[in-house]
Design a protein around this motif. Sequence first.
Motif, PDB file in Angstrom:
ATOM      1  N   LEU A 131      26.209  35.505  29.463  1.00 44.59           N
ATOM      2  CA  LEU A 131      25.642  36.330  28.395  1.00 44.59           C
ATOM      3  C   LEU A 131      24.292  36.896  28.813  1.00 44.59           C
ATOM      4  O   LEU A 131      23.968  38.049  28.516  1.00 44.59           O
ATOM      5  CB  LEU A 131      25.495  35.525  27.107  1.00 44.59           C
ATOM      6  CG  LEU A 131      26.740  35.374  26.233  1.00 44.59           C
ATOM      7  CD1 LEU A 131      27.782  34.494  26.920  1.00 44.59           C
ATOM      8  CD2 LEU A 131      26.376  34.773  24.882  1.00 44.59           C
ATOM      9  N   SER A 199      30.798  28.927  29.720  1.00 41.20           N
ATOM     10  CA  SER A 199      30.509  30.272  29.236  1.00 41.20           C
ATOM     11  C   SER A 199      31.314  31.280  30.041  1.00 41.20           C
ATOM     12  O   SER A 199      31.616  31.055  31.217  1.00 41.20           O
ATOM     13  CB  SER A 199      29.006  30.563  29.367  1.00 41.20           C
ATOM     14  OG  SER A 199      28.696  31.877  28.952  1.00 41.20           O
ATOM     15  N   GLY A 201      32.058  35.890  30.200  1.00 40.24           N
ATOM     16  CA  GLY A 201      31.714  37.196  29.654  1.00 40.24           C
ATOM     17  C   GLY A 201      32.208  38.311  30.554  1.00 40.24           C
ATOM     18  O   GLY A 201      32.630  38.084  31.696  1.00 40.24           O
ATOM     19  N   ALA A 213      30.119  41.714  26.499  1.00 40.35           N
ATOM     20  CA  ALA A 213      30.316  40.684  25.482  1.00 40.35           C
ATOM     21  C   ALA A 213      30.586  39.366  26.182  1.00 40.35           C
ATOM     22  O   ALA A 213      31.034  39.332  27.342  1.00 40.35           O
ATOM     23  CB  ALA A 213      31.468  41.035  24.547  1.00 40.35           C
ATOM     24  N   GLY A 214      30.305  38.259  25.471  1.00 41.42           N
ATOM     25  CA  GLY A 214      30.555  36.963  26.072  1.00 41.42           C
ATOM     26  C   GLY A 214      30.455  35.818  25.087  1.00 41.42           C
ATOM     27  O   GLY A 214      30.081  35.997  23.914  1.00 41.42           O
ATOM     28  N   TYR A 215      30.813  34.627  25.577  1.00 37.30           N
ATOM     29  CA  TYR A 215      30.845  33.411  24.757  1.00 37.30           C
ATOM     30  C   TYR A 215      30.130  32.297  25.516  1.00 37.30           C
ATOM     31  O   TYR A 215      30.258  32.179  26.750  1.00 37.30           O
ATOM     32  CB  TYR A 215      32.284  33.009  24.476  1.00 37.30           C
ATOM     33  CG  TYR A 215      32.436  31.688  23.751  1.00 37.30           C
ATOM     34  CD1 TYR A 215      32.313  31.609  22.371  1.00 37.30           C
ATOM     35  CD2 TYR A 215      32.707  30.513  24.457  1.00 37.30           C
ATOM     36  CE1 TYR A 215      32.454  30.396  21.696  1.00 37.30           C
ATOM     37  CE2 TYR A 215      32.852  29.297  23.799  1.00 37.30           C
ATOM     38  CZ  TYR A 215      32.718  29.242  22.424  1.00 37.30           C
ATOM     39  OH  TYR A 215      32.848  28.043  21.771  1.00 37.30           O
TER      40      TYR A 215
END
Length: 393
Positions: A131, A199, A201, A213-215
Amino acid sequence: MKRISPRATSFAIAATLALAAAGAHAQGSVTLYGIVDAGIAVVHNAQDASGQNQSTLVKFSSGNLSGSRWGLRGSEDLGNGLAAIFQLENGFSVGTGVAGQGQREFGRKSIVGLASNTWGTLTLGRQYDPLVDLVQPLTQDGPFGGVFGTPGDLDNYDNSLRVSNSLKYTSPLISGLQFEALYGLGGVAGATGSGQTYSFGAGYTNGPLALAAGYFYANGGNTVTTGVRAWTSSSDSLFNTVINQGFASANSIQIVRAGGSYAIGAVSLGLAYSNTQYGSDGFSTFHQTAKFNNGSAFVNYQFNPALRAGVGYNYTSLTGPASAHYNQVNVGGDYALSKRTELYALAGWQKASGHTLNSKGQAIDAQASIGDFGVSSGTDTQALAVVGIRHKF
């Protein structure tokens, strides 16, 4: 005889290695680089030493546009488009000379890995999550720093959080598309999930348009002292200001971020969104998931090659165990004296409303704290202005 500190010795050794490696062109290359950023800040509404009264604060402020740092990066050509790479980066305060990131020697970044023109890059060590790599450059954090950031940096807008003991894969750029994935090992025997971080993205660039976008998810483990989770296994903590200190006992951090920017001649526009959730367990002082939703927008204008200015708006809402709202407006400008040196001025204003929680899980009035500047107001409004100079080498 004067004693030489271990930190000074480390710096001398690193500099010597850099100079030695620079002459060994057949084996690879090493670059010494850095940023020195400092200024003076005036904050209207800052808590005094008693933590009760609101006062005007005038302070020396380091790292306003960019965190001050020095680092070494290098590579060795292994043939067939493959290279061994490393990067060591130290953060520090210009005003005091003290190392940042918990006074770590290379707290900003310390990695080693392999990079392939065909297959992408794999790195191991302490590093940024996807991110930060992909979404953050599409926000105002790039040109104007954390003052424009989310209140309290609660969603890691200004990369307060780094991931230790981690592995990260970065794909090559394919028709404007790039993706990343990261995993940080918790290192707890018999409990693989305790302290772990993961993570992923993706980002896409096509001419003037950029999207990403990402997590992100981090588990804090079970070590809690006076209502604060340890966060020592793989991820740092985000609970550094009055905005979210009441959730420092959270057992997990979950962040979804997305952003986009578009350039039209001298004008650049951007929008971003994040959803941040702090989960609880039996060790937490709060017992309902805290959810922060944030939306931000900016407009920048390049008057000429040397002069740039921008304005941004940031809205944040808290739901779950409490309800609070934060409205923030920022303006900034910088003037390049050369390719490496610039002067800048930043300003911000924030209004807080509603209620949040303190470290004991008790409801308190929401307090303002602009961006990632880290000063509590003690009341529901705050204003600040910063002027400074940044030099890159």
